[in-house]
Scaffold this active site. Structure first.
Site, short mmCIF file in Angstrom:
data_model
loop_
_atom_site.label_atom_id
_atom_site.label_comp_id
_atom_site.label_asym_id
_atom_site.label_seq_id
_atom_site.Cartn_x
_atom_site.Cartn_y
_atom_site.Cartn_z
CE LYS A 1 11.04 -2.47 -5.78
NZ LYS A 1 11.65 -3.47 -6.66
CB CYS B 1 -0.95 0.07 1.18
SG CYS B 1 -2.07 -1.32 1.29
CG HIS C 1 20.36 -36.52 -7.01
ND1 HIS C 1 20.86 -37.76 -6.67
CD2 HIS C 1 21.45 -35.74 -7.28
CE1 HIS C 1 22.18 -37.72 -6.70
NE2 HIS C 1 22.56 -36.51 -7.07
CD GLU D 1 9.43 -10.82 -9.36
OE1 GLU D 1 8.74 -10.29 -8.49
OE2 GLU D 1 10.68 -10.77 -9.34
NE ARG E 1 4.73 2.11 -0.22
CZ ARG E 1 5.78 1.89 0.57
NH1 ARG E 1 6.97 2.29 0.18
NH2 ARG E 1 5.66 1.30 1.72
CD GLU F 1 16.86 -12.41 -8.72
OE1 GLU F 1 16.42 -12.97 -7.71
OE2 GLU F 1 16.48 -11.28 -9.07
CD1 TRP G 1 -0.06 -6.31 -3.30
CD2 TRP G 1 -0.35 -6.97 -1.20
NE1 TRP G 1 0.22 -7.65 -3.24
CE2 TRP G 1 0.05 -8.09 -1.97
CE3 TRP G 1 -0.62 -7.17 0.16
CZ2 TRP G 1 0.22 -9.36 -1.42
CZ3 TRP G 1 -0.46 -8.44 0.69
CH2 TRP G 1 -0.04 -9.51 -0.09
CE LYS H 1 13.31 -10.47 -10.75
NZ LYS H 1 14.21 -10.25 -9.67
CG ASN I 1 1.14 0.56 4.39
OD1 ASN I 1 0.87 -0.60 4.11
ND2 ASN I 1 2.38 1.02 4.43
N GLY I 2 -0.88 -1.32 6.28
CA GLY I 2 -0.47 -2.24 7.36
C GLY I 2 -1.65 -3.12 7.76
O1 M6R Z 1 12.55 -4.82 -0.11
P1 M6R Z 1 13.15 -6.21 0.04
O2 M6R Z 1 14.49 -6.32 -0.60
O3 M6R Z 1 13.17 -6.66 1.46
O4 M6R Z 1 12.15 -7.15 -0.75
C1 M6R Z 1 12.35 -8.54 -0.76
C2 M6R Z 1 11.48 -9.22 -1.78
O5 M6R Z 1 10.13 -8.95 -1.54
C3 M6R Z 1 11.83 -8.78 -3.21
O6 M6R Z 1 13.17 -9.01 -3.50
C4 M6R Z 1 10.95 -9.55 -4.21
O7 M6R Z 1 11.26 -10.90 -4.19
C5 M6R Z 1 11.12 -8.98 -5.63
N1 M6R Z 1 9.84 -8.71 -6.21
C6 M6R Z 1 11.83 -9.89 -6.54
O8 M6R Z 1 11.93 -9.38 -7.83
#
Ligand code: M6R
Length: 624
Positions: A619, A2, A515, A499, A31, A492, A81, A496, A107-108
């Site tokens: 984010k 949020c 395995h 998501e 956000r 990683e 969010w 990517k 927010n929260g």
């Molecule tokens: O703000 P942060 O680095 O703590 O966030 C961690 C994860 O939420 C963040 O890296 C998330 O996995 C990304 N969307 C990955 O691209």
């Protein structure tokens, strides 16, 4: 999660609060984008519009229903969010009270919303949404209507804040006091922007960076009152406290696309600068230095064990920290997903160093891991991209990454900056503990400093990778393999793709393939293989060449990322992406980059037209 914004224009300002508020929401949308809403407060009136979906839906609705009714100089707004309640129009913020006079954005999570809701219902108020947030609007209206805080927005809002449990930032406004917004925070962010023509509130500085660079952070359990030309900070009892003024060093261009078709693509190209800026100033007079070092070399010498805690991409950067620290410092390192850390009762004491890695510095899972570690007596070192956010504030030492604002939800430049910063931490530990000679540390630092120039070379692969992705088309799945530091890169790459393209993808250690996962290989299945340098550990390289042959023999389409001049892999690569030579440990800073291009384009092939805002994500993840 949020984004919240607030604004009150000064007497001389001719800007419409509606315009400033919508502009702030546009910058804050990364956000959360399940819904958006805005309330403009004028004398005796609150005009609200809110709509499910992205901000564009709200903007369209306002255009259709007319802007003329939004006349006030003050506004509060929200991009959501969803946590409690579906992402629909009713659950969108702002929430207005039963009498139409009080309005809030939140927010929260308000953890005690159920008893508060019951109390409000018992007072005869019917709640209309499924959210935990709505209670705050009714509580404010009740406190303003009668009792000791009647007719006083500041006192009423503080009385509500004292009753809330959980993690929250709430902005409160009232139609009878349109020249004032009260806001309070606990464990979620809130920044005040001090402008010449008005005062701002935001979850982060992106909301007001176009108007002012002067900002103020608030401590935990603090509130602020903003008016047209000033602000006051206090605790929830109303006792005056000090905010922490700072000047924002991100420029506006960093929060705009600058000619790229997405923030993500722009941020991929900002990676040389992100790594360069992160390294700058940390090797001074022959010594590695951190930013805020409240830990002495002596403290670092006493460390017997390191835990790295982080989430998502930051976690993958932490996996790389493990390789570097164990190799350079000869200390045992455990890496753990932050959301699991405190629940399994890890063994922590004064000799434990917990390295918490977070771009936002707000991630609730990581923050709670930090708090748990501190309670057990461990020391905490934060690697963070956001100055003044909660995680570095609670840490004993901090190393800031200088990636600038990362707007694309999928982490790119922040990830590479984290990797670089984690390596700086490794070198700082090696220096304090004397496990590397100073000339070795200098050599490694200089090798790190050569990385930005090498990333520039990898960026030249963009068109090749996009063409490859376009040729692959809307694939249903993809695998990623790596060994040693190539394994976190494989993870990683898979993250990517998940998501952004919403397809199944998995990363494996290449040696683990036999395995089980090798059963997944079938004709034309695209498999990315990250190949370690043949100049480094020969054994690693030859093993992975064998792995490529194994999957190729079973029909996979092998997409191989290898060093320039690595002729051994060429015969087995359907597609070969060559990256510059560099030391084995540093290779992830290069090999990750083609995978970012690949996922962006496969996402487009799979129908995601907005890679900056992948579905269901946000984010900053400020709830556990
Ligand atoms: O703000 P942060 O680095 O703590 O966030 C961690 C994860 O939420 C963040 O890296 C998330 O996995 C990304 N969307 C990955 O691209």
């Amino acid at each position: 999660m949020c984004g919240i914004v607030g604004y009150i224009g000064s007497a001389r300002s001719s800007a419409k609060a509606l315009d400033i508020g919508l502009e702030a929401l546009a910058r804050m949308e990364y956000r959360g984008y399940d819904s958006a809403g805005i309330a403009v407060i004028s004398d005796g009136d609150i005009e609200v519009e809110k709509k499910a979906g992205k901000l564009a839906n709200l903007q369209q609705q306002i255009a259709e229903t007319g802007r003329d009714r939004f006349n006030g100089k003050a506004c509060i707004g929200h991009t959501r969010w969803a946590t409690h309640g579906r992402p629909n129009d009713v659950n969108a913020h702002p929430h207005v009270s039963f009498d139409g006079k009080a309005v809030i954005v939140h927010n929260g999570i308000i953890e005690n919303f159920a008893p508060l809701r019951a109390e409000i219902e018992a007072a005869g108020v019917e709640l209309t949404s499924e959210t935990d947030s709505e209670v705050a609007a009714h509580l404010l209206a009740l406190a303003y209507a009668a009792g000791p805080t009647a007719g006083d927005l500041e006192a009423s809002a503080l009385s509500v804040l004292r009753r809330l449990e959980g993690a929250f930032t709430v902005l409160f406004a009232h139609a009878d006091e349109p020249g004032k917004i009260v806001a309070g925070r606990r464990s979620t962010p809130l920044i005040v922007g001090v402008g010449e023509d008005g005062m701002f509130l935001g979850s982060d500085v992106a909301g007001f960076i176009a108007h002012t660079r002067e900002a103020v952070e608030l401590d935990e359990n603090n509130a602020v009152v903003i008016t047209a030309d000033g602000y006051r900070v206090m605790d929830f009892d109303g006792t005056p406290t000090e905010g922490r003024p700072f000047t924002i060093d991100w420029d506006l261009a960093a929060a705009e696309k600058g000619g790229f078709d997405s923030f993500m693509m722009k941020e991929i190209f900002e990676q040389p600068a992100a790594v360069r800026d992160t390294l700058a100033g940390h090797y001074v007079d022959g010594r590695v230095v951190l930013d805020e070092q409240r830990l002495s070399d002596d403290d670092l010498r006493q460390v017997e064990k390191v835990f790295v805690v982080a989430c998502g991409s930051a976690y993958h950067s932490g996996l790389l920290a493990k390789y570097a620290i164990e190799h350079w410092v000869r200390l045992p390192v455990e890496i753990e997903v932050a959301s699991e850390f405190r629940y399994r009762d890890p063994v922590l004491d004064r000799q434990t160093l917990v390295v918490a890695v977070s771009q936002s510095g707000e991630t609730a899972d990581t923050l709670e891991a930090v708090r748990h570690a501190k309670k057990q007596g461990a020391r905490v070192l934060a690697v963070c991209n956001t100055n003044g956010s909660q995680i570095p504030r609670e840490a004993d030492a901090v190393l800031y990454t200088h990636a600038g604002p990362e707007i694309g939800v999928a982490s790119t430049k922040a990830f590479l900056a984290q990797v670089a910063a984690n390596y700086i931490v490794g070198l700082a530990l090696a220096q304090a503990r004397g496990t590397k000679f100073s000339d070795e540390i200098e050599t490694t630092y200089r090798q790190l400093e050569e990385i930005p120039g090498k990333i520039e070379k990898v960026l030249e692969l963009k068109d090749t990778v996009l063409e490859l992705a376009a040729e692959l088309g809307p694939i249903p799945t993809m695998l990623f393999l790596g060994r040693h530091v190539g394994y976190p890169v494989a993870l990683e790459g898979a993250l990517k793709l998940k998501e952004l393209a919403y397809i199944h993808a998995e990363g494996f250690p290449a040696g683990e393939l036999k395995h089980g996962p090798i059963a997944l290989i079938e004709d034309d299945l695209p498999v990315v293989v990250v190949v370690p340098s043949p100049q480094g550990r020969e054994i690693l390289h030859s093993k992975i060449v064998t792995n490529i042959q194994e999957i190729r023999a079973r029909g996979a389409r092998t997409i191989v990322i290898a060093e320039e001049g690595d002729e051994a892999v060429r015969p087995f690569a359907n597609d070969l992406l060559e990256i510059p030579q560099c030391p084995t440990l540093l290779q992830p800073l290069l090999s990750t980059v083609p995978l970012q291009f690949l996922s962006a384009e496969i996402a487009r092939q799979c129908g995601n037209t907005d890679i900056d805002k992948p579905r269901n994500l946000a984010k900053s993840v400020t709830v556990e």
